[in-house]
Design a protein around this motif. Sequence first.
Motif, PDB file in Angstrom:
ATOM      1  N   ALA A 276      49.907 -47.829 -16.986  1.00  0.00           N
ATOM      2  CA  ALA A 276      49.357 -47.985 -18.334  1.00  0.00           C
ATOM      3  C   ALA A 276      48.619 -49.320 -18.464  1.00  0.00           C
ATOM      4  CB  ALA A 276      50.470 -47.881 -19.369  1.00  0.00           C
ATOM      5  N   LEU A 277      49.209 -50.393 -17.935  1.00  0.00           N
ATOM      6  CA  LEU A 277      48.551 -51.698 -18.015  1.00  0.00           C
ATOM      7  C   LEU A 277      47.236 -51.703 -17.238  1.00  0.00           C
ATOM      8  CD1 LEU A 277      51.541 -54.181 -17.638  1.00  0.00           C
ATOM      9  CD2 LEU A 277      50.040 -53.939 -19.608  1.00  0.00           C
ATOM     10  N   THR A 278      47.217 -51.062 -16.079  1.00  0.00           N
ATOM     11  CA  THR A 278      45.989 -50.992 -15.284  1.00  0.00           C
ATOM     12  C   THR A 278      44.911 -50.213 -16.032  1.00  0.00           C
ATOM     13  OG1 THR A 278      47.294 -51.089 -13.266  1.00  0.00           O
ATOM     14  CG2 THR A 278      45.042 -50.283 -13.062  1.00  0.00           C
ATOM     15  N   THR A 279      45.305 -49.091 -16.638  1.00  0.00           N
ATOM     16  CA  THR A 279      44.351 -48.272 -17.381  1.00  0.00           C
ATOM     17  C   THR A 279      43.777 -49.043 -18.562  1.00  0.00           C
ATOM     18  OG1 THR A 279      45.594 -46.308 -16.735  1.00  0.00           O
ATOM     19  CG2 THR A 279      44.066 -46.058 -18.568  1.00  0.00           C
TER      20      THR A 279
ATOM     21  N   ALA B 116      39.349 -52.090 -21.004  1.00  0.00           N
ATOM     22  CA  ALA B 116      38.892 -53.325 -21.653  1.00  0.00           C
ATOM     23  C   ALA B 116      37.709 -53.921 -20.904  1.00  0.00           C
ATOM     24  CB  ALA B 116      40.044 -54.321 -21.736  1.00  0.00           C
ATOM     25  N   VAL B 117      37.777 -53.922 -19.572  1.00  0.00           N
ATOM     26  CA  VAL B 117      36.671 -54.462 -18.775  1.00  0.00           C
ATOM     27  C   VAL B 117      35.407 -53.633 -18.993  1.00  0.00           C
ATOM     28  CG1 VAL B 117      35.834 -54.738 -16.407  1.00  0.00           C
ATOM     29  CG2 VAL B 117      38.092 -55.579 -17.033  1.00  0.00           C
TER      30      VAL B 117
ATOM     31  N   ILE C  55      34.607 -51.607 -21.516  1.00  0.00           N
ATOM     32  CA  ILE C  55      34.106 -51.741 -22.890  1.00  0.00           C
ATOM     33  C   ILE C  55      33.461 -53.112 -23.075  1.00  0.00           C
ATOM     34  CG2 ILE C  55      34.848 -51.918 -25.298  1.00  0.00           C
ATOM     35  CD1 ILE C  55      36.892 -49.680 -24.641  1.00  0.00           C
ATOM     36  N   GLY C  56      34.066 -54.158 -22.503  1.00  0.00           N
ATOM     37  CA  GLY C  56      33.476 -55.485 -22.583  1.00  0.00           C
ATOM     38  C   GLY C  56      32.128 -55.550 -21.897  1.00  0.00           C
ATOM     39  N   LEU C  57      32.022 -54.948 -20.717  1.00  0.00           N
ATOM     40  CA  LEU C  57      30.730 -54.932 -20.025  1.00  0.00           C
ATOM     41  C   LEU C  57      29.689 -54.134 -20.797  1.00  0.00           C
ATOM     42  CD1 LEU C  57      31.831 -54.496 -16.308  1.00  0.00           C
ATOM     43  CD2 LEU C  57      30.646 -56.451 -17.305  1.00  0.00           C
ATOM     44  N   ALA C  58      30.106 -53.019 -21.373  1.00  0.00           N
ATOM     45  CA  ALA C  58      29.157 -52.220 -22.161  1.00  0.00           C
ATOM     46  C   ALA C  58      28.675 -53.003 -23.379  1.00  0.00           C
ATOM     47  CB  ALA C  58      29.827 -50.920 -22.591  1.00  0.00           C
ATOM     48  N   TYR C  59      29.572 -53.759 -23.979  1.00  0.00           N
ATOM     49  CA  TYR C  59      29.191 -54.565 -25.145  1.00  0.00           C
ATOM     50  C   TYR C  59      28.234 -55.691 -24.754  1.00  0.00           C
ATOM     51  CZ  TYR C  59      29.574 -57.677 -29.142  1.00  0.00           C
ATOM     52  OH  TYR C  59      29.285 -58.494 -30.201  1.00  0.00           O
ATOM     53  N   LEU C  60      28.515 -56.343 -23.626  1.00  0.00           N
ATOM     54  CA  LEU C  60      27.690 -57.463 -23.204  1.00  0.00           C
ATOM     55  C   LEU C  60      26.316 -57.046 -22.706  1.00  0.00           C
ATOM     56  CD1 LEU C  60      30.307 -59.654 -21.291  1.00  0.00           C
ATOM     57  CD2 LEU C  60      29.217 -60.152 -23.470  1.00  0.00           C
ATOM     58  N   THR C  61      26.202 -55.830 -22.171  1.00  0.00           N
ATOM     59  CA  THR C  61      24.938 -55.410 -21.566  1.00  0.00           C
ATOM     60  C   THR C  61      24.127 -54.480 -22.456  1.00  0.00           C
ATOM     61  OG1 THR C  61      26.043 -53.585 -20.448  1.00  0.00           O
ATOM     62  CG2 THR C  61      25.858 -55.652 -19.246  1.00  0.00           C
ATOM     63  N   ARG C  62      24.511 -54.336 -23.705  1.00  0.00           N
ATOM     64  CA  ARG C  62      23.739 -53.409 -24.570  1.00  0.00           C
ATOM     65  C   ARG C  62      22.442 -54.028 -25.040  1.00  0.00           C
ATOM     66  NH1 ARG C  62      24.808 -54.362 -30.362  1.00  0.00           N
ATOM     67  NH2 ARG C  62      26.281 -56.070 -30.449  1.00  0.00           N
TER      68      ARG C  62
END
Length: 53
Positions: free
Chosen positions: A35-38, A43-44, A46-53
């Motif tokens: 669960a923690l890995t998922t 999070a990684v 979603i964070g990358l998608a947010y930063l690269t939009r």
Amino acid sequence: MSNSSTSSGEPKPTYVKLAMRNMVQKRLTSLKHFALTTVGLLAVFIGLAYLTR
């Protein structure tokens, strides 16, 4: 100095079999780590998608 489990003529268990047996014995810990890995991967991504939009 052979181990009693390997001297009975059985083939030595593979790494995968040992890992599977360990996962079954420690089910709750394995589920927590999964669960923690998922959550971490989500999070990684979603964070990358947010930063690269």
